[in-house]
Design a protein around this motif. Structure first.
Motif, PDB file in Angstrom:
ATOM      1  N   GLN A  70       2.047   5.307   6.057  1.00  0.00           N
ATOM      2  CA  GLN A  70       1.408   6.343   5.234  1.00  0.00           C
ATOM      3  C   GLN A  70       0.957   5.781   3.886  1.00  0.00           C
ATOM      4  N   LEU A  71       1.810   4.990   3.250  1.00  0.00           N
ATOM      5  CA  LEU A  71       1.407   4.377   1.979  1.00  0.00           C
ATOM      6  C   LEU A  71       0.249   3.407   2.194  1.00  0.00           C
ATOM      7  N   ALA A  72       0.260   2.669   3.292  1.00  0.00           N
ATOM      8  CA  ALA A  72      -0.859   1.761   3.592  1.00  0.00           C
ATOM      9  C   ALA A  72      -2.161   2.548   3.712  1.00  0.00           C
ATOM     10  N   ARG A  73      -2.117   3.706   4.360  1.00  0.00           N
ATOM     11  CA  ARG A  73      -3.326   4.553   4.464  1.00  0.00           C
ATOM     12  C   ARG A  73      -3.822   4.947   3.076  1.00  0.00           C
ATOM     13  N   GLU A  74      -2.895   5.326   2.206  1.00  0.00           N
ATOM     14  CA  GLU A  74      -3.275   5.733   0.844  1.00  0.00           C
ATOM     15  C   GLU A  74      -3.854   4.548   0.073  1.00  0.00           C
ATOM     16  N   LEU A  75      -3.221   3.394   0.186  1.00  0.00           N
ATOM     17  CA  LEU A  75      -3.704   2.208  -0.533  1.00  0.00           C
ATOM     18  C   LEU A  75      -5.099   1.815  -0.065  1.00  0.00           C
ATOM     19  N   TYR A  76      -5.334   1.863   1.236  1.00  0.00           N
ATOM     20  CA  TYR A  76      -6.647   1.469   1.748  1.00  0.00           C
ATOM     21  C   TYR A  76      -7.690   2.560   1.590  1.00  0.00           C
ATOM     22  N   ALA A  77      -7.278   3.802   1.420  1.00  0.00           N
ATOM     23  CA  ALA A  77      -8.250   4.850   1.083  1.00  0.00           C
ATOM     24  C   ALA A  77      -8.870   4.556  -0.282  1.00  0.00           C
ATOM     25  N   ASN A  78      -8.127   3.829  -1.132  1.00  0.00           N
ATOM     26  CA  ASN A  78      -8.624   3.452  -2.458  1.00  0.00           C
ATOM     27  C   ASN A  78      -9.367   2.129  -2.469  1.00  0.00           C
ATOM     28  N   ASP A  79      -9.441   1.450  -1.330  1.00  0.00           N
ATOM     29  CA  ASP A  79     -10.211   0.210  -1.252  1.00  0.00           C
ATOM     30  C   ASP A  79     -11.687   0.558  -1.433  1.00  0.00           C
TER      31      ASP A  79
END
Length: 119
Positions: A70-79
């Motif tokens: 879930q955190l990875a999804r959030e981090l990559y949504a900000n890529d």
């Protein structure tokens, strides 16, 4: 047997990404690399890099993270490349036998210029 669990992100080119002028695409690559370097500095990103060739040209890159999916999804949504619609992040968990992988702290490029310099 014990297992280590990592989060993996495949960066995939969508079927119809928005068209960008060359200079905008170059800037976007730099901001994408800077974002990745920031994730390394935060301790979230263990390894990442582009694919060269391969059977599916849409699959552009691979990343291994130390955070939950879930955190990875959030981090990559900000890529920047993801938010610009040039890439889509496909997130999954990955298990490997405990200790089979080791990640070293090494510098990562923050721009295309650094990549081209090869230092």
């Amino acid at each position: 047997m014990r297992f280590d669990q990592h989060t993996v992100v495949l960066l995939v080119r969508p079927d119809n990404p928005p068209k960008l002028p060359r200079d905008a695409a170059d800037r976007l690559r730099d901001t994408h690399l800077a974002h990745q370097a920031g994730l390394v500095e935060q301790g979230a990103l263990l390894a990442a890099g582009p694919f060269l060739g391969g059977d599916d040209a849409r699959i552009r890159g691979f990343a291994v993270l130390s955070v939950d999916p879930q955190l990875a999804r959030e981090l990559y949504a900000n890529d920047p490349a993801v938010s610009a619609g040039q890439l889509v992040a496909r997130v999954m968990s990955w298990q490997v036998p405990e200790g089979v992988l080791r990640f070293e702290s090494v510098p990562v490029p923050t721009s295309m210029l650094e990549m081209a310099a090869g230092d």
